[in-house]
Design a protein around this motif. Sequence first.
Motif, mmCIF file in Angstrom:
data_model
loop_
_atom_site.group_PDB
_atom_site.id
_atom_site.type_symbol
_atom_site.label_atom_id
_atom_site.label_comp_id
_atom_site.label_asym_id
_atom_site.label_seq_id
_atom_site.Cartn_x
_atom_site.Cartn_y
_atom_site.Cartn_z
ATOM 1 N N CYS A 173 0.839 -1.189 0.000
ATOM 2 C CA CYS A 173 0.000 0.000 0.000
ATOM 3 C C CYS A 173 0.877 1.242 0.000
ATOM 4 O O CYS A 173 1.812 1.358 0.790
ATOM 5 C CB CYS A 173 -0.895 -0.004 1.236
ATOM 6 S SG CYS A 173 -1.924 1.454 1.338
ATOM 7 N N CYS A 188 -6.846 4.010 5.012
ATOM 8 C CA CYS A 188 -6.424 2.666 5.388
ATOM 9 C C CYS A 188 -6.905 2.362 6.798
ATOM 10 O O CYS A 188 -6.972 3.249 7.646
ATOM 11 C CB CYS A 188 -4.905 2.562 5.383
ATOM 12 S SG CYS A 188 -4.149 2.959 3.809
ATOM 13 N N HIS A 210 -8.493 -3.606 3.603
ATOM 14 C CA HIS A 210 -7.943 -2.628 4.553
ATOM 15 C C HIS A 210 -8.204 -1.184 4.109
ATOM 16 O O HIS A 210 -7.848 -0.256 4.808
ATOM 17 C CB HIS A 210 -6.443 -2.876 4.767
ATOM 18 C CG HIS A 210 -5.533 -1.968 4.011
ATOM 19 N ND1 HIS A 210 -5.412 -2.004 2.635
ATOM 20 C CD2 HIS A 210 -4.697 -0.987 4.431
ATOM 21 C CE1 HIS A 210 -4.548 -1.074 2.257
ATOM 22 N NE2 HIS A 210 -4.096 -0.440 3.310
ATOM 23 N N ARG A 211 -8.823 -1.026 2.935
ATOM 24 C CA ARG A 211 -9.169 0.317 2.458
ATOM 25 C C ARG A 211 -10.664 0.530 2.674
ATOM 26 O O ARG A 211 -11.481 -0.212 2.145
ATOM 27 C CB ARG A 211 -8.832 0.468 0.967
ATOM 28 C CG ARG A 211 -7.352 0.370 0.676
ATOM 29 C CD ARG A 211 -6.578 1.595 1.100
ATOM 30 N NE ARG A 211 -6.948 2.751 0.285
ATOM 31 C CZ ARG A 211 -6.541 3.994 0.515
ATOM 32 N NH1 ARG A 211 -5.767 4.246 1.550
ATOM 33 N NH2 ARG A 211 -6.906 4.965 -0.254
ATOM 34 N N GLY A 242 -0.166 4.054 0.824
ATOM 35 C CA GLY A 242 -0.614 4.899 1.925
ATOM 36 C C GLY A 242 0.041 4.527 3.239
ATOM 37 O O GLY A 242 0.723 5.348 3.855
ATOM 38 N N CYS A 243 -0.153 3.283 3.661
ATOM 39 C CA CYS A 243 0.362 2.874 4.973
ATOM 40 C C CYS A 243 1.633 2.050 4.865
ATOM 41 O O CYS A 243 2.242 1.714 5.877
ATOM 42 C CB CYS A 243 -0.704 2.092 5.729
ATOM 43 S SG CYS A 243 -1.191 0.548 4.934
HETATM 44 ZN ZN LIG Z 1 -2.868 1.104 3.414
#
Ligand SMILES: [Zn+2]
Length: 83
Positions: free
Chosen positions: A13, A40, A29-30, A15-16
């Motif tokens: 990901c 997330c 997880h999104r 993002g995280c």
């Molecule tokens: Zn994520």
Amino acid sequence: MSDLTVSNSRCQCSGCEEFFNSLASFDKHRIGRHGKDRRCLTRHEMLEAGMEKNTAGYWVTARSEGGFWSGKEPQADDLDELI
Ligand SMILES: [Zn+2]
């Protein structure tokens, strides 16, 4: 295990920066709405949702995904994710 890699089914990901064993686990997880409050899940929230990190360090949708933990043979559908 520190050398996590990304393959055609595994993904990281942006993002995280967590690693996911499949698109299904990534999708799980999104949460939220695109362009609104998309985000997330936190690690704690992922665990609460039943997600687990497998022995290779990738998040999976549930403990049974891949069959690492129960000792049962992997199902045919899981084999792509184990290669
Ligand atoms: Zn994520």
